[in-house]
Write an enzyme that holds these catalytic residues in place. Structure first.
Site, PDB file in Angstrom:
ATOM      1  N   GLY A 172       0.763  -1.242   0.000  1.00  0.00           N
ATOM      2  CA  GLY A 172       0.000   0.000   0.000  1.00  0.00           C
ATOM      3  C   GLY A 172       0.788   1.283   0.000  1.00  0.00           C
ATOM      4  CD  GLU A 185       0.523  -9.054   1.816  1.00  0.00           C
ATOM      5  OE1 GLU A 185      -0.349  -8.274   1.386  1.00  0.00           O
ATOM      6  OE2 GLU A 185       0.246 -10.085   2.437  1.00  0.00           O
ATOM      7  N   GLY A 210       3.642  -3.652  -3.729  1.00  0.00           N
ATOM      8  CA  GLY A 210       3.449  -3.840  -5.169  1.00  0.00           C
ATOM      9  C   GLY A 210       3.870  -2.583  -5.903  1.00  0.00           C
ATOM     10  CB  CYS A 244     -15.617   3.056 -29.926  1.00  0.00           C
ATOM     11  SG  CYS A 244     -14.814   3.183 -31.522  1.00  0.00           S
ATOM     12  CD  GLU A 245     -16.585   2.086 -23.820  1.00  0.00           C
ATOM     13  OE1 GLU A 245     -17.212   2.878 -23.097  1.00  0.00           O
ATOM     14  OE2 GLU A 245     -16.971   0.947 -24.103  1.00  0.00           O
ATOM     15  CE1 TYR A 281      -2.085  -3.435  -8.671  1.00  0.00           C
ATOM     16  CE2 TYR A 281      -0.893  -1.472  -7.970  1.00  0.00           C
ATOM     17  CZ  TYR A 281      -1.372  -2.737  -7.699  1.00  0.00           C
ATOM     18  OH  TYR A 281      -1.135  -3.316  -6.485  1.00  0.00           O
TER      19      TYR A 281
HETATM   20  C1  LIG Z   1      -2.705  -5.270  -4.145  1.00  0.00           C
HETATM   21  C2  LIG Z   1      -2.245  -5.844  -2.869  1.00  0.00           C
HETATM   22  C3  LIG Z   1      -0.996  -5.495  -2.352  1.00  0.00           C
HETATM   23  C4  LIG Z   1      -0.086  -4.483  -3.013  1.00  0.00           C
HETATM   24  O1  LIG Z   1      -0.596  -3.201  -2.905  1.00  0.00           O
HETATM   25  P1  LIG Z   1       0.276  -1.948  -3.419  1.00  0.00           P
HETATM   26  O2  LIG Z   1      -0.567  -0.791  -3.125  1.00  0.00           O
HETATM   27  O3  LIG Z   1       0.508  -2.158  -4.871  1.00  0.00           O
HETATM   28  O4  LIG Z   1       1.551  -1.969  -2.630  1.00  0.00           O
HETATM   29  C5  LIG Z   1      -0.580  -6.109  -1.186  1.00  0.00           C
HETATM   30  N1  LIG Z   1      -1.369  -7.008  -0.549  1.00  0.00           N
HETATM   31  C6  LIG Z   1      -2.584  -7.352  -1.001  1.00  0.00           C
HETATM   32  C7  LIG Z   1      -3.393  -8.330  -0.257  1.00  0.00           C
HETATM   33  C8  LIG Z   1      -3.062  -6.780  -2.177  1.00  0.00           C
HETATM   34  O5  LIG Z   1      -4.280  -7.112  -2.621  1.00  0.00           O
END
Ligand SMILES: *Cc1c(COP(=O)(O)O)cnc(C)c1O
Length: 426
Positions: free
Chosen positions: A239, A284, A286, A353-354, A381
């Site tokens: 997050g 975690e 991303g 076409c949107e 993403y």
């Molecule tokens: C999407 C997700 C993440 C990664 O979130 P980011 O904002 O990209 O860091 C981590 N854990 C879970 C369970 C997710 O669904």
């Protein structure tokens, strides 16, 4: 330092001029910087050095095999949300024993696949999921390591579509139900209660809500220990936000600082309450690993002067990058050729076409038909959410490493887009 900079008036990815990439691979193309990717991962890994910790890259943000392979070589674990993602980890040379499996709707087949590969942990999101997992593990004669995704009800102050830890969210187990749910999980014979996790949302610029969520998890870990349920890990989710260049927006917390603050909290818990000894911390991330590693390189097809607006029609579209259409996300657009001219104000739109097919609105851009543009900070993403809407082949992906360009996903051909379909024969 950014790895996407102008050199002699032309935007480069590391040592490679973007027009050379457009020439060789066409447009639209996602261009990633290997150096940036590794720096972002290392910011987490270095801050975890000497600690019992694991960085599980949330691969839904960008699941290209080459990206996964580079991170796996660096020791990354992976946070997956489907069986398909587990197969990608394995194909990329990642270690299934460093995989955690998140998501609210895991199927029996996905559970079986993950158990056969002996993944590190299932992040379970509901009571029926606990029962299903217990049954699947029992049938295989295995025990499934589980963590409960707890909903700490902390407001991450982000877009509603990417806020996931509030009471009204479909994710996780309510904080008030967590103890009872753990008690129940501990009774199920084919489950091994291993940890606790949360993930409160995405693109958080301030890490205070993340630390607040950790405090709430610690409360539960203590309460569980008092009942004899001892957890081995705490997973703080992902997050952490990144800098998209939005005017007036605060700078995101640097990943290393955030990780340090997490360990400071854990250490304070250890000394004050004589608890939390030997607990592993899992992250975690991303977006903060891949977001600023990539740009989407696109070509201007036409400039169109409408009645009220000017449109810059490019060859990338919402099927290549859905974030603006999906969340009204603001993404920076930049011409590849450096110029001091201000340019006219355009909406940058794709050929789909949107009316929702837009990439940027009201941007002053000094561009003409045939020019190259990039959408910056497009590594997370972006390609991961791409579709074939309008029978558009998905973009190519390349990774730049110094002066070298590696094609890591070739462009799809039109024939491939309908190769799985057939007409009814009578
Ligand atoms: C999407 C997700 C993440 C990664 O979130 P980011 O904002 O990209 O860091 C981590 N854990 C879970 C369970 C997710 O669904």
């Amino acid at each position: 330092m950014s790895h996407f900079d102008y050199q002699n008036g032309v935007l480069h990815a590391e040592g490679v001029a973007l027009p050379a990439i457009a020439e060789q691979f066409g447009t639209p193309t996602y261009v990633y910087s290997k150096a940036q990717l590794l720096e972002n991962f290392d910011a987490y890994a270095n801050a975890c050095a000497g600690r019992d910790a694991l960085v599980c890259y949330a691969m839904k943000a960008n699941s290209n095999l080459a990206v996964l392979n580079l991170l796996a070589q660096r020791g990354a674990g992976f946070d997956i949300v489907s069986g398909g993602e587990l197969l990608r980890v394995i194909a990329a040379g990642g270690d299934p024993k460093k995989v955690i499996f998140s998501g609210v709707g895991k199927s029996v087949d996905e559970m079986r696949l993950a158990l056969e590969h002996d993944i590190l942990c299932f992040n379970v999101e509901s009571i029926p999921e606990l029962h299903r997992l217990n049954d699947v593990a029992g049938a295989l004669g295995k025990k499934a390591r589980v963590s409960l995704r707890v909903n700490p009800n902390v407001d991450p102050k982000t877009h509603p579509y990417i806020a996931t830890g509030l009471k009204a969210s479909k994710f996780g187990v309510a904080f008030s139900d967590a103890l009872d749910t753990y008690r129940m999980a501990a009774q199920l014979p084919h489950l091994d209660v291993a940890g606790i996790d949360c993930h409160i949302g995405s693109q958080l610029l301030d890490d205070a809500p993340l630390l607040e969520a950790l405090d709430r998890l610690i409360e539960l870990i203590d309460a569980l220990a008092a009942e004899g349920i001892h957890l081995h890990h705490v997973d703080v989710g992902g997050g952490l936000g990144i800098d998209y260049g939005v005017a007036g927006e605060e700078a995101p917390a640097p990943a290393g600082d955030y990780v340090t603050r997490v360990f400071r909290r854990v250490d304070a818990w250890r000394t004050e309450r004589h608890a939390g000894k030997g607990i592993k911390v899992i992250f975690e991330p991303g977006r903060s690993i891949v977001g600023n590693t990539g740009v989407l390189l696109t070509k201007v097809e036409f400039i169109k002067h409408g009645e009220e607006k000017n449109f810059c029609i490019v060859d990338a579209a919402m099927n290549d990058m859905a974030r603006p259409a999906l969340y009204e996300a603001w993404m920076a657009m930049q011409p590849v050729k450096q110029t001091s001219a201000a340019g006219a104000v355009f909406d940058v739109v794709g050929p789909i076409c949107e009316s929702g097919d837009w990439l940027a609105r009201d941007r002053a851009l000094p561009v003409e038909s045939g020019d190259l543009l990039v959408m910056k900070t497009a590594g997370a993403y972006g390609m991961a959410m791409a579709s074939n809407y309008n029978t558009r082949g998905r973009a190519a992906e390349v990774i730049v490493d110094g002066n070298q360009v590696h094609l890591v996903r070739r462009r799809e051909t039109p024939a491939e887009l309908f190769a799985l379909e057939s007409v009814i024969k009578d």
